[in-house]
Write a protein that holds these residues in place. Structure first.
Motif, PDB file in Angstrom:
ATOM      1  N   GLU A  28      20.531 -53.148  70.335  1.00 51.26           N
ATOM      2  CA  GLU A  28      20.671 -53.228  69.132  1.00 51.26           C
ATOM      3  C   GLU A  28      20.365 -51.829  68.559  1.00 51.26           C
ATOM      4  O   GLU A  28      21.243 -51.170  67.526  1.00 51.26           O
ATOM      5  CB  GLU A  28      20.182 -54.318  68.390  1.00 51.26           C
ATOM      6  N   LEU A  49      17.713 -55.117  61.468  1.00 49.96           N
ATOM      7  CA  LEU A  49      18.168 -55.511  62.804  1.00 49.96           C
ATOM      8  C   LEU A  49      17.927 -56.975  62.873  1.00 49.96           C
ATOM      9  O   LEU A  49      16.856 -57.697  62.408  1.00 49.96           O
ATOM     10  CB  LEU A  49      17.502 -54.484  63.440  1.00 49.96           C
ATOM     11  N   THR A  65      22.967 -48.998  66.915  1.00 48.62           N
ATOM     12  CA  THR A  65      22.862 -48.520  65.533  1.00 48.62           C
ATOM     13  C   THR A  65      22.960 -47.289  65.375  1.00 48.62           C
ATOM     14  O   THR A  65      23.428 -46.739  64.559  1.00 48.62           O
ATOM     15  CB  THR A  65      21.592 -49.231  65.130  1.00 48.62           C
ATOM     16  N   ASN A 117      17.342 -57.388  74.131  1.00 54.22           N
ATOM     17  CA  ASN A 117      18.506 -57.558  73.127  1.00 54.22           C
ATOM     18  C   ASN A 117      18.261 -56.637  71.852  1.00 54.22           C
ATOM     19  O   ASN A 117      19.109 -56.192  71.286  1.00 54.22           O
ATOM     20  CB  ASN A 117      18.613 -58.820  72.263  1.00 54.22           C
TER      21      ASN A 117
END
Length: 586
Positions: free
Chosen positions: A92, A157, A96, A88
């Motif tokens: 991300e 994050l 980003t 995960n």
């Protein structure tokens, strides 16, 4: 499309590095910045697609900033070797960097694992670090627990890194000890004064906060262990500051400059450590003055260990082409060698005893072989005694079967023969009276170990080279004259000191190169055998007190008793003369 460079700093991470490399496989470029690992880390990295960079470690920030400068991409993701990136978080990170963002860096939270089991409290719930950042606006600052410095904005994050820092109690404790040494240097430079508050109250406060305030008790015994270890790390940090403050030697009393030192790099720096060996030093320097420097360039640095007899000025005025440095005291051979190395400019260093006489052709032959073989950590040659005999070349490291003369002789009967050919032999170690080493290798093994005041520092130096997968080589067809013993064994008082230091240094070697039960048993055996043998010889010395050589045995027994009493009192095997003795007065 925006690309990412992943950076992984390493030193002896063979158990972690493959997992870390797999974890950042999503990156467009992977850089491993290694501090010359001595295990299988480098071999594993070379099997991967990662770019391997190697650099002598000075501090964490410098290592990471060096790798950042080498990165090809705008976005940097930094991962410690004991961390992994869950799926995960990978997604991300990728989303980003391809999206339009006003942030220059991002905090990422971490989950701490205690023997592969996650800690839920104990101060780790809000543990966060900046790991994703823009190359042009961010750099690391601080020697340990380094942080990103940026004038830009920082975001967060959602995903978490997995942090597998704790493998076992001793591994984590040693890690905290290493951190403490680096932190201590920073604190010392800031002028910190260590007080009882730092040594006693701060560790207790750290334990209380982490185990109680941050709910470490909810993690059970694991929470207590990690809280106690971090309290230990705080205590150790200030102990290291105290140690550094009181053991830093003022290495140079005053340098005697014969000329404006030329900073142009030389092929060889010949470094000679002297203590009242002027007669032999004269012969040694006279031979060096005849070198033509057609085959190689060189400089000579003479470090005098504070002979304090007026001869140093006389020699410096006579040999104006050489450099003389006066040490702050008789600080030992290893300290003198390191001092000479610091004040030299050669790509290679040749450490010579003052009672040696070298010739240009011999040095040139050894230099060629050293330059042509990067794996040659230490190179030496035959040493020809003034009676025409050669010194022993088949030297073996001290160990369970080679600690004493009789066991060593038996061991040689059954052991595998030392590797050699017609030109060279590969012994475990070579004598410190002639040691040729490149500056790269010297830096890699952190130079001579100043735990030793006299003797065994050459054994230790070779052991460090062998542990770093280097080779120790002695060339049989190259000779240097060695007036053995001329530099130290002048009279009975000198012999009393030097012979007792041989035995002391053997204790230090065992302490440095063995661990656990093996070290304990070897040291116990050495103490027992030393006491028995010296008692018997002391009795002979009493009976024949009128014979100087036999009387010496009594003095050696008394020196041994003083040493063991000193060891018990100070809690160390180091000689009272060692520059690394804890709390040593300057």
């Amino acid at each position: 499309m925006t690309k990412i460079t992943a950076i992984i700093p390493t030193f002896n991470e063979e158990s972690n590095i493959q997992r870390a490399l797999d974890s950042v496989s999503f990156a467009d470029e992977i850089i491993v910045i290694d501090s010359f690992s001595t295990d299988k880390t480098v071999a594993i990295v070379k099997e991967s697609k990662a770019i391997l960079l190697q650099r002598i470690f000075d501090d964490f920030s410098s290592q990471k900033n060096f790798a950042i400068e080498k990165a090809s991409n705008d976005w940097i993701f930094l991962l410690d070797a004991d961390e992994t990136v869950p799926e995960n978080l990978k997604e991300e990170i990728l989303q980003t960097v391809i999206s339009t963002t006003n942030f220059d860096a991002f905090y990422i939270y971490r989950s701490f694992f205690f023997k592969n089991k996650k800690l839920n409290f104990s101060g780790w719930r809000r543990d966060k670090v900046i790991r994703l950042f823009h190359k042009d606006t961010c750099r690391y600052v601080g020697k340990v627990h380094e942080e990103i410095s940026t004038n830009g904005t920082i975001g967060f994050l959602k995903g978490k890194l997995n942090h597998y820092s704790y493998k076992n109690y001793h591994q984590y404790k040693n890690k905290l000890k290493n951190y403490a040494k680096l932190q201590a240097q920073e604190l010392l430079e800031k002028g910190l004064f260590v007080s009882p508050y730092h040594l006693f109250l701060k560790p207790f406060v750290r334990l209380f906060i982490q185990f109680v305030i941050q709910f470490g008790f909810l993690d059970g015994y694991r929470g207590f262990v990690i809280s106690w270890l971090h309290a230990f790390g705080v205590w150790r940090r200030y102990v290291e500051v105290f140690n550094l403050k009181y053991k830093i030697p003022k290495n140079i009393k005053y340098p005697i400059e014969n000329f404006e030192v030329n900073s142009v790099e030389k092929d060889i720096s010949i470094i000679i450590v002297n203590y009242k060996s002027w007669k032999h030093l004269k012969n040694c320097l006279d031979a060096l003055t005849h070198f033509k420097q057609e085959k190689f360039t060189f400089e000579v640095v003479v470090v005098d260990n504070n002979s304090n007899d007026g001869k140093l000025k006389e020699f410096s005025e006579k040999y104006t082409q050489f450099r003389f440095i006066e040490n702050s005291g008789n600080n030992g051979f290893a300290n003198g060698c390191n001092l000479g190395a610091i004040n030299s400019v050669g790509k290679n260093m040749l450490f010579l005893n003052p009672d040696t006489i070298a010739n240009e052709d011999a040095i040139h032959k050894v230099l060629i072989n050293l330059n042509n073989n990067e794996n040659y950590g230490i190179v030496s040659c035959n040493q020809l005694n003034n009676n025409g005999s050669f010194e022993d070349v088949d030297r073996i490291f001290p160990g369970p079967f080679t600690l004493f003369g009789i066991t060593r002789a038996i061991y040689r009967l059954f052991a595998k023969e030392t590797k050699q050919d017609d030109e060279k032999v590969f012994p475990d170690w070579v004598s410190g009276s002639v040691v040729f080493i490149s500056r790269k290798w010297f830096q890699k093994i952190n130079g001579w170990n100043e735990d030793y005041w006299m003797y065994f520092e050459d054994v230790d130096l070779c052991k460090k080279v062998r542990d770093a997968n280097g080779e120790v080589v002695l060339f049989k067809n190259v000779n240097i004259i060695h007036n053995h013993g001329g530099a130290s064994r002048i009279n009975i008082n000198t012999s009393k000191i030097t012979k007792s230091e041989v035995l002391i240094s053997k204790h230090v070697y065992l302490r440095n190169h063995f661990k656990g039960l093996t070290r304990f048993l070897l040291l116990c055996l050495l103490v027992f055998m030393s006491l028995i043998s010296k008692i018997l010889l002391a009795i002979i010395g009493i009976c024949f007190f009128f014979i100087p050589k036999l009387k010496l045995n009594l003095y050696l027994f008394l020196e041994l008793i003083k040493y063991y009493r000193h060891s018990l009192k100070k809690g160390t095997w180091l000689s009272k003369r060692s520059m690394n003795l804890p709390f040593k007065n300057e």
